[in-house]
Scaffold this motif. Structure first.
Motif, mmCIF file in Angstrom:
data_model
loop_
_atom_site.group_PDB
_atom_site.id
_atom_site.type_symbol
_atom_site.label_atom_id
_atom_site.label_comp_id
_atom_site.label_asym_id
_atom_site.label_seq_id
_atom_site.Cartn_x
_atom_site.Cartn_y
_atom_site.Cartn_z
ATOM 1 N N SER A 143 72.818 35.820 25.243
ATOM 2 C CA SER A 143 73.805 36.937 24.935
ATOM 3 C C SER A 143 74.552 36.364 23.540
ATOM 4 O O SER A 143 75.589 36.915 23.136
ATOM 5 C CB SER A 143 74.477 37.436 25.173
ATOM 6 O OG SER A 143 74.315 38.275 26.821
ATOM 7 N N GLY A 144 75.201 35.165 24.565
ATOM 8 C CA GLY A 144 76.591 35.223 23.798
ATOM 9 C C GLY A 144 76.172 33.981 23.027
ATOM 10 O O GLY A 144 76.603 33.456 22.383
ATOM 11 N N TRP A 145 75.224 33.465 22.787
ATOM 12 C CA TRP A 145 75.350 33.301 21.502
ATOM 13 C C TRP A 145 75.429 33.884 20.051
ATOM 14 O O TRP A 145 74.676 34.663 20.254
ATOM 15 C CB TRP A 145 73.438 32.278 21.335
ATOM 16 C CG TRP A 145 73.371 31.295 22.109
ATOM 17 C CD1 TRP A 145 74.020 31.176 23.384
ATOM 18 C CD2 TRP A 145 72.020 30.305 22.173
ATOM 19 N NE1 TRP A 145 73.184 29.854 23.854
ATOM 20 C CE2 TRP A 145 72.171 28.922 23.545
ATOM 21 C CE3 TRP A 145 71.012 30.335 21.083
ATOM 22 C CZ2 TRP A 145 70.805 28.135 23.470
ATOM 23 C CZ3 TRP A 145 70.035 28.908 21.108
ATOM 24 C CH2 TRP A 145 70.186 27.964 22.910
ATOM 25 N N PRO A 146 75.643 33.146 18.849
ATOM 26 C CA PRO A 146 75.829 33.687 17.659
ATOM 27 C C PRO A 146 73.604 34.179 17.445
ATOM 28 O O PRO A 146 73.361 33.999 17.570
ATOM 29 C CB PRO A 146 75.314 32.438 16.133
ATOM 30 C CG PRO A 146 76.134 31.493 16.771
ATOM 31 C CD PRO A 146 75.557 32.321 18.395
ATOM 32 N N GLN A 147 74.363 35.713 16.524
ATOM 33 C CA GLN A 147 72.942 36.656 16.271
ATOM 34 C C GLN A 147 72.043 36.209 15.044
ATOM 35 O O GLN A 147 71.170 36.353 15.824
ATOM 36 C CB GLN A 147 73.584 38.142 16.186
ATOM 37 C CG GLN A 147 72.539 39.027 15.274
ATOM 38 C CD GLN A 147 73.389 40.665 15.054
ATOM 39 O OE1 GLN A 147 74.593 40.747 13.985
ATOM 40 N NE2 GLN A 147 72.319 41.226 14.739
ATOM 41 N N GLY A 148 72.828 35.581 14.790
ATOM 42 C CA GLY A 148 71.908 34.651 13.452
ATOM 43 C C GLY A 148 70.703 33.699 14.900
ATOM 44 O O GLY A 148 69.332 33.836 14.378
ATOM 45 N N LEU A 149 71.862 33.286 15.327
ATOM 46 C CA LEU A 149 70.397 31.961 15.996
ATOM 47 C C LEU A 149 69.444 32.791 17.477
ATOM 48 O O LEU A 149 68.557 32.447 17.060
ATOM 49 C CB LEU A 149 71.695 30.901 17.195
ATOM 50 C CG LEU A 149 70.441 29.739 17.879
ATOM 51 C CD1 LEU A 149 70.259 29.386 16.369
ATOM 52 C CD2 LEU A 149 72.127 29.590 18.597
ATOM 53 N N ARG A 150 70.145 34.179 17.777
ATOM 54 C CA ARG A 150 69.197 34.270 18.167
ATOM 55 C C ARG A 150 68.364 35.487 17.596
ATOM 56 O O ARG A 150 66.849 35.444 18.459
ATOM 57 C CB ARG A 150 69.633 35.876 19.380
ATOM 58 C CG ARG A 150 70.633 34.990 20.320
ATOM 59 C CD ARG A 150 71.315 36.528 20.519
ATOM 60 N NE ARG A 150 72.096 36.743 20.275
ATOM 61 C CZ ARG A 150 72.897 38.117 20.097
ATOM 62 N NH1 ARG A 150 71.664 38.678 20.303
ATOM 63 N NH2 ARG A 150 73.705 38.575 19.741
ATOM 64 N N PRO A 164 75.161 41.755 22.917
ATOM 65 C CA PRO A 164 75.545 40.890 23.688
ATOM 66 C C PRO A 164 76.056 41.236 24.133
ATOM 67 O O PRO A 164 76.333 42.932 24.506
ATOM 68 C CB PRO A 164 77.019 40.462 22.991
ATOM 69 C CG PRO A 164 77.184 39.946 21.264
ATOM 70 C CD PRO A 164 75.719 41.749 20.838
#
Length: 342
Positions: free
Chosen positions: A38-45, A110
């Motif tokens: 959840s701490g990763w950028p939304q685009g990467l997720r 997140p």
């Protein structure tokens, strides 16, 4: 009051495997928060979700196909394919327990996913039960191949359908008993640090590290379980397949040796992948772990490793290929004879 707090902290600091949190902060949380990525950028997720969803569907389809072929095709009603179908069924359940919630976590805002403590315990228990059953099932498959190749005259009398069902029941019972013991041992501890699980599911080390107080017993039980389910069965599998390879190279024609060798190679590849990943993940003490690294490695053993199993068994196995052809083209001339020759 200040002196009392300090006195509570001193025993904790004197032991490397004891929580630093004072006893007045120990709780039994009603829910856990699975942080995932959840701490990763939304685009990467979103990109990870788009990549892993087809992998999950392919894994599910491949294992369901193997299970269907093992059940439907009469030519595959043998002990080897009985165990292979059971292994595929366990893999389907394994991925259903872990993967959908992990994929959903990539699309949620997140902050992580809140799950009830009972849900977390159930997921952990099912994960251990299915993973343990798979470890024991791989050992049962190695026993089947050992008897078939090294004791061919006695094989039909030894490996009966009743024995196959007994071995399968024993594998499932062994995994379930171990799961119940480990899950109970971990969740009887008090927890602190807000129940934040730094993983994609309620994995044993990620939850155990949140426990307050002395965790020595639980960690020792976990390491003992790893020895029982990983090291010992893998050693027995390697010994049995060593004996099988010696027999294969010493007797029989070239075609028979090739078929037996391909079968053993497929089983051994799956065993090494499964036991290797599991040993690297769980046969380590808590103090030497990095939960961030464990979380990244989990993407491999949850998503990619299960995908390799049906690929290995179907691409390298002529019996499975023949059964698939008969399923797709049931009236193809000579299909039965071709399957018998392979």
């Amino acid at each position: 009051m200040e002196n009392g707090s300090q006195s509570n902290l001193k025993p904790a600091q004197s032991h490397a495997n004891t929580s630093y949190w004072p006893e007045w902060n120990w709780t039994s949380p009603q829910e856990f928060i699975i942080l995932g990525f959840s701490g990763w950028p939304q685009g990467l997720r979103v990109l990870l979700f788009a990549f892993l969803l087809p992998v999950y569907l392919a894994t599910l389809a491949g294992n369901l196909l193997i299970l269907a072929l093992a059940v439907v095709d009469p030519a595959l009603h043998t002990p080897m394919y009985f165990f292979l179908g059971a292994l595929s069924a366990v893999e389907v359940a394994y991925t259903l327990v872990l993967t959908p919630r992990m994929l959903a976590g990539f699309l949620l805002p997140p902050g992580g996913q809140a799950v009830a403590a009972s849900t977390c315990a159930a997921q952990m228990g099912l994960f251990v039960a299915l993973g343990g059953s798979e470890c024991l099932l791989l050992a049962a498959m190695a026993l089947d191949r050992y008897l078939a190749i090294c004791r061919p005259l006695y094989y039909p009398q030894l490996m009966t359908s009743g024995l196959c069902w007994c071995l399968l029941a024993s594998c499932c019972a062994g995994g379930s008993v171990l799961a119940l013991g480990l899950t109970t041992a971990i969740f009887q501890l008090p927890f602190c640090q807000g129940g934040l699980v730094n993983h994609v599911f309620c994995d044993l080390p990620a939850v155990l590290v949140l426990a307050c107080g002395n965790r020595d017993l639980q960690e020792n039980v976990l390491l003992a379980a790893c020895l029982l389910l990983l090291v010992l069965p893998l050693a027995l599998i390697l010994l049995s397949y060593t004996r099988v390879l010696v027999v294969i190279l010493g007797v029989g024609g070239a075609a028979g040796r090739r078929k037996a060798f391909n079968t053993v190679a497929s089983h051994l590849t799956v065993a090494v992948l499964h036991y290797g990943c599991a040993t690297a993940m769980y046969a380590r003490p808590l103090r030497s772990r990095s939960l961030e690294e464990d979380k990244l490695v989990s993407l491999i053993y949850i998503n990619l490793t299960p995908l390799l199993y049906p690929a290995i068994y179907t691409l390298r196995n002529r019996d499975m290929q023949g059964a698939l052809q008969r399923m797709v083209c049931p009236r193809a001339p000579g299909s039965t004879q071709q399957a018998e020759l392979t």
